[in-house]
Enzyme design. Structure first.
Site, mmCIF file in Angstrom:
data_model
loop_
_atom_site.group_PDB
_atom_site.id
_atom_site.type_symbol
_atom_site.label_atom_id
_atom_site.label_comp_id
_atom_site.label_asym_id
_atom_site.label_seq_id
_atom_site.Cartn_x
_atom_site.Cartn_y
_atom_site.Cartn_z
ATOM 1 N N CYS A 178 0.854 -1.192 0.000
ATOM 2 C CA CYS A 178 0.000 0.000 0.000
ATOM 3 C C CYS A 178 0.892 1.244 0.000
ATOM 4 C CB CYS A 178 -0.967 -0.019 1.178
ATOM 5 S SG CYS A 178 -2.118 -1.394 1.181
ATOM 6 N N ASP A 224 -7.887 -0.635 -8.741
ATOM 7 C CA ASP A 224 -7.523 0.066 -7.512
ATOM 8 C C ASP A 224 -7.734 1.566 -7.700
ATOM 9 O OD1 ASP A 224 -6.328 1.155 -5.278
ATOM 10 O OD2 ASP A 224 -4.514 -0.068 -5.407
ATOM 11 N N HIS A 277 -7.120 -3.630 -3.572
ATOM 12 C CA HIS A 277 -6.137 -2.919 -2.753
ATOM 13 C C HIS A 277 -6.054 -3.563 -1.360
ATOM 14 C CE1 HIS A 277 -3.717 0.622 -1.789
ATOM 15 N NE2 HIS A 277 -4.265 0.556 -0.590
#
Length: 251
Positions: free
Chosen positions: A134, A189, A221
């Site tokens: 992330c 995403d 995600h």
């Protein structure tokens, strides 16, 4: 399977002390280093377990609490399982802390993490590899471009905002990168739309960076994080195969 040793360590930085999780093979020998950049939820049992898995494969792994300016990990009170219902309230706390970690502060810290690894008796001489998740994928890319002589490989998984149109987007460092890069993008995403994927790919290609970027179908995600509702087993397994392959080629 190699027995591993895991412990919490403190890393001096220009702004204080960053706590971190360190995992390494328990054989007393130095091993190649992997700097593991956390996701926004922070250093917690899931990330420690991921570090342990890399240590079992023969690496010394450091997972710094990049939010250390706001307290030692866990910075946020997390449920055992982060579901969709708990996310909004969590991100109300997390977003201001993420925004406070400017690129300048993050790279100042990266220097401290890399120096600590270089001085550690459980780390083999030479450059390190990085993996990030992330927000950590952006930190991995930025660190590879800021400290090219110290980073041999970098990977990012379900990264967001890797190639924005902003003046401090991490993809703008591509021309400085000497490491081999790998990115496993999440499918559909919103933090990394198609135009950013293309912009990143174009920047890396133009700069002559050795790289491979893939979109993992069906993996959203956060797909590597088994303590969240975003977990996608197939995507996670694919991530492990790609990451270990990159590390094997590098070291």
């Amino acid at each position: 399977m190699t027995a591993v040793q895991g412990t919490t360590v403190d890393i001096p930085t220009e702004d204080g002390t960053a706590d971190a999780y360190l995992s390494h093979p328990g054989d007393g020998s130095p091993h190649p280093a992997v700097l593991l950049y956390m996701d926004a939820f922070g250093v917690r049992p899931r990330l420690n377990a991921m570090a342990d898995r890399l240590a079992e494969a023969g690496y010394t792994v450091l997972v710094p609490n990049v939010f250390y300016r706001h307290g030692r990990a866990p910075v946020f009170e997390l449920p055992e399982f982060i579901d969709d219902a708990s996310r909004p309230a969590l991100f109300e706390q997390i977003v201001p802390v993420m925004q406070a970690l400017t690129p300048e502060r993050a790279m100042q810290d990266a220097d401290a993490y890399l120096r600590w690894l270089a001085d550690s008796p459980v780390v083999a001489d030479g450059p390190v590899a990085i993996t990030g998740y992330c927000m950590g994928a952006g930190l991995a890319l930025r660190t590879a471009g800021t400290y090219p002589e110290r980073v041999a490989a970098a990977a990012g998984f379900h990264g967001g905002r890797l190639a924005t149109d902003g003046p401090d987007s991490p993809h703008l460092l591509a021309e400085h990168i000497t490491a081999e890069l790998y990115f496993g993008h999440a499918d559909e995403d919103p933090s990394l739309p198609a135009e950013q994927i293309k912009r990143l790919e174009d920047a890396l290609t133009t700069a002559g960076v050795r790289h491979h970027c893939e979109v993992y179908p069906g993996a959203h995600h956060g797909y590597t994080q088994s303590d969240t509702s975003a977990y996608h087993r197939e995507g996670d397994e694919r991530h492990w195969a790609a990451l270990l392959d990159l590390l094997d080629r590098t070291f």
